[in-house]
Design an enzyme around this catalytic site. Structure first.
Site, PDB file in Angstrom:
ATOM      1  N   ARG A   1     -24.812   1.253  -3.797  1.00  0.00           N
ATOM      2  CA  ARG A   1     -23.891   2.304  -3.372  1.00  0.00           C
ATOM      3  C   ARG A   1     -24.691   3.597  -3.341  1.00  0.00           C
ATOM      4  O   ARG A   1     -25.860   3.628  -3.725  1.00  0.00           O
ATOM      5  CB  ARG A   1     -22.617   2.400  -4.245  1.00  0.00           C
ATOM      6  CG  ARG A   1     -22.648   1.938  -5.654  1.00  0.00           C
ATOM      7  CD  ARG A   1     -23.408   2.797  -6.603  1.00  0.00           C
ATOM      8  NE  ARG A   1     -23.087   4.195  -6.426  1.00  0.00           N
ATOM      9  CZ  ARG A   1     -23.898   5.186  -6.684  1.00  0.00           C
ATOM     10  NH1 ARG A   1     -25.115   4.944  -7.165  1.00  0.00           N
ATOM     11  NH2 ARG A   1     -23.564   6.450  -6.488  1.00  0.00           N
TER      12      ARG A   1
ATOM     13  N   ALA B   1     -24.969   7.076  -0.552  1.00  0.00           N
ATOM     14  CA  ALA B   1     -25.141   7.132   0.903  1.00  0.00           C
ATOM     15  C   ALA B   1     -26.529   6.688   1.388  1.00  0.00           C
ATOM     16  O   ALA B   1     -26.633   5.822   2.265  1.00  0.00           O
ATOM     17  CB  ALA B   1     -24.811   8.543   1.391  1.00  0.00           C
TER      18      ALA B   1
ATOM     19  N   ASP C   1     -22.069  12.537   1.264  1.00  0.00           N
ATOM     20  CA  ASP C   1     -21.912  11.305   2.052  1.00  0.00           C
ATOM     21  C   ASP C   1     -21.857  11.583   3.546  1.00  0.00           C
ATOM     22  O   ASP C   1     -22.242  10.757   4.360  1.00  0.00           O
ATOM     23  CB  ASP C   1     -20.651  10.553   1.627  1.00  0.00           C
ATOM     24  CG  ASP C   1     -20.877   9.882   0.284  1.00  0.00           C
ATOM     25  OD1 ASP C   1     -20.655  10.543  -0.744  1.00  0.00           O
ATOM     26  OD2 ASP C   1     -21.336   8.729   0.285  1.00  0.00           O
TER      27      ASP C   1
ATOM     28  N   LYS D   1     -18.117  12.400  -3.242  1.00  0.00           N
ATOM     29  CA  LYS D   1     -17.230  11.655  -4.147  1.00  0.00           C
ATOM     30  C   LYS D   1     -16.010  12.484  -4.546  1.00  0.00           C
ATOM     31  O   LYS D   1     -16.113  13.682  -4.793  1.00  0.00           O
ATOM     32  CB  LYS D   1     -18.046  11.237  -5.382  1.00  0.00           C
ATOM     33  CG  LYS D   1     -17.317  10.438  -6.421  1.00  0.00           C
ATOM     34  CD  LYS D   1     -16.616   9.217  -5.873  1.00  0.00           C
ATOM     35  CE  LYS D   1     -17.570   8.290  -5.142  1.00  0.00           C
ATOM     36  NZ  LYS D   1     -16.823   7.274  -4.328  1.00  0.00           N
TER      37      LYS D   1
HETATM   38  O1  MRU Z   1     -18.864   5.498  -3.770  1.00  0.00           O
HETATM   39  P1  MRU Z   1     -20.314   5.783  -3.971  1.00  0.00           P
HETATM   40  O2  MRU Z   1     -20.797   5.501  -5.361  1.00  0.00           O
HETATM   41  O3  MRU Z   1     -21.177   5.138  -2.910  1.00  0.00           O
HETATM   42  O4  MRU Z   1     -20.415   7.352  -3.757  1.00  0.00           O
HETATM   43  C1  MRU Z   1     -21.627   8.010  -3.952  1.00  0.00           C
HETATM   44  C2  MRU Z   1     -21.540   9.460  -3.739  1.00  0.00           C
HETATM   45  O5  MRU Z   1     -20.493  10.006  -3.477  1.00  0.00           O
HETATM   46  C3  MRU Z   1     -22.821  10.225  -3.767  1.00  0.00           C
HETATM   47  O6  MRU Z   1     -22.638  11.491  -4.305  1.00  0.00           O
HETATM   48  C4  MRU Z   1     -23.345  10.350  -2.334  1.00  0.00           C
HETATM   49  O7  MRU Z   1     -23.362   9.096  -1.714  1.00  0.00           O
HETATM   50  C5  MRU Z   1     -24.695  10.945  -2.279  1.00  0.00           C
HETATM   51  S1  MRU Z   1     -25.911   9.840  -2.926  1.00  0.00           S
HETATM   52  C6  MRU Z   1     -27.423  10.567  -2.831  1.00  0.00           C
END
Ligand code: MRU
Length: 362
Positions: free
Chosen positions: A53, A55, A241, A252
């Site tokens: 998980r 992005a 994201d 998030k």
């Molecule tokens: O649901 P997730 O765990 O994939 O969400 C991750 C996030 O929201 C991160 O802050 C975002 O992807 C940036 S990762 C460098």
């Protein structure tokens, strides 16, 4: 990132077998298990189930998913179907579409016989580029932390939400890259790690910071604003994201509230954003970004270590109680102090100037 004192990445390959290895993040921090991925279906499952998980990592994993499929079927139909299946795994992080579009652009013009090898090489290149991109975000963000340290002459307190760390990318992370570089370079930092209910990605952040030796404190999401009011937060750095061309950021769920609290307290709020997370086609982030709605069971249940040392689920809420579980929210550009990219830092309104070619409308 360091795990048990050794330099590691979140995803890696077995070159001879041409297979992909991941750390199963659904098991962290209770167990560190590696999984081998050998097929497109397994790739889709790993992204959907959030074994991988974050992005950037979702994008790179998807590129490998295409490469795995090209080993078994390298027709146009198989390529398009693989991209369609991978794109449907999670909706919000634009890195997924970015990686799949890139793989399609590279592979489609090639003769079918060349595709399997080209796809593998390209996915490997994208993984290497991700590391370089995040390292560059670290280099651009580091002076912000250094400047605060020069001004205050004490440990700099940085609040982060979710996990935008090395586990969310191939290495370094985005929000954590400046933090790791400050720590490694001798600038004293301390990180407030927000729990990030309901998936508790803060556990991942705390785990990787601990493995790397970065001082940190784990707090519940509701405590962030309180520590800001108390003058115990010098800056906020979060991941992204999907950013719009105007510098609105989807991240998030809960990020927006932190931005509001930071704004109210005059605390700089930075969004660490690789260009693969910018959606140049977006005009109105609030209405055009699909916010992932996840299962209510993530809220109804908690997972943790039980007295017997086994990982168990505990139910908090009756199964019949209605719940809403949006995975992301949108922070408007006016609350974002700066966007830290691999090309440098821009005020939200100046983001396109850092990417003159990429930001051109198609
Ligand atoms: O649901 P997730 O765990 O994939 O969400 C991750 C996030 O929201 C991160 O802050 C975002 O992807 C940036 S990762 C460098």
């Amino acid at each position: 990132m360091k795990i048990h004192g050794k330099a590691r990445t979140s995803i890696w390959t077995h070159e001879a077998r041409q297979t992909v290895f991941i750390i199963d993040q659904t098991l962290l921090p209770f167990a560190l298990e590696e999984h081998e991925i050998v097929s497109l279906d397994q790739t889709c499952e790993a992204i959907r189930a959030m074994r991988v998980r974050g992005a950037p990592l979702i994008g790179i994993t998807a590129a490998y998913g295409v490469a795995l499929q090209m080993k078994t079927d390298c027709t146009d139909h198989a390529l398009n179907e693989a991209c369609r299946a991978l794109l449907a795994t999670r909706p919000t992080a634009v890195n997924l579409a970015w990686a799949l579009t890139h793989m399609q652009q590279v592979l489609t013009p090639l003769d079918e016989l060349e595709r399997a090898d080209a796809a593998w090489q390209e996915a490997n290149k994208m993984a290497r580029d991700d590391i370089a991109t995040n390292a560059a975000i670290g280099e651009h963000g580091l002076p912000l932390i250094r400047a605060l340290h020069t001004r205050h002459q004490r440990t700099i307190n940085i609040l982060t939400h979710c996990n935008a760390g090395a586990l969310a990318a191939v290495d370094w992370g985005t929000a954590t890259a400046p933090i790791y570089q400050a720590h490694d370079g001798g600038v004293p930092v301390h990180v407030w790690v927000e729990e990030t209910r309901p998936r508790n990605q803060g556990l991942l952040t705390a785990w990787e910071l601990r493995e790397h030796g970065v001082p940190h404190t784990y707090i519940v999401d509701n405590a962030g604003g309180h520590f800001m009011q108390q003058g115990r937060v010098d800056m906020v750095i979060v991941g992204v994201d999907r950013a719009s061309r105007k510098g609105d950021i989807a991240n998030k769920i809960g990020t927006y509230q932190k931005a509001l609290a930071a704004h109210d307290n005059g605390i700089p709020f930075y969004a660490a954003t690789p260009s693969s997370s910018i959606d140049w086609q977006l005009d109105n982030a609030l209405t055009e970004i699909e916010i992932e709605e996840r299962s209510g069971d993530e809220i109804r249940h908690l997972r943790g270590l039980s007295h017997d040392g086994l990982t168990r689920d505990f139910r908090l809420l009756d199964e019949s109680s209605p719940v809403a579980n949006p995975g992301f929210d949108v922070t408007p550009a006016r609350l974002v102090t700066g966007i830290i990219t691999e090309r440098g830092i821009a005020a939200p309104a100046q983001l396109a100037a850092l990417f003159p070619l990429e930001s051109q409308r198609l």
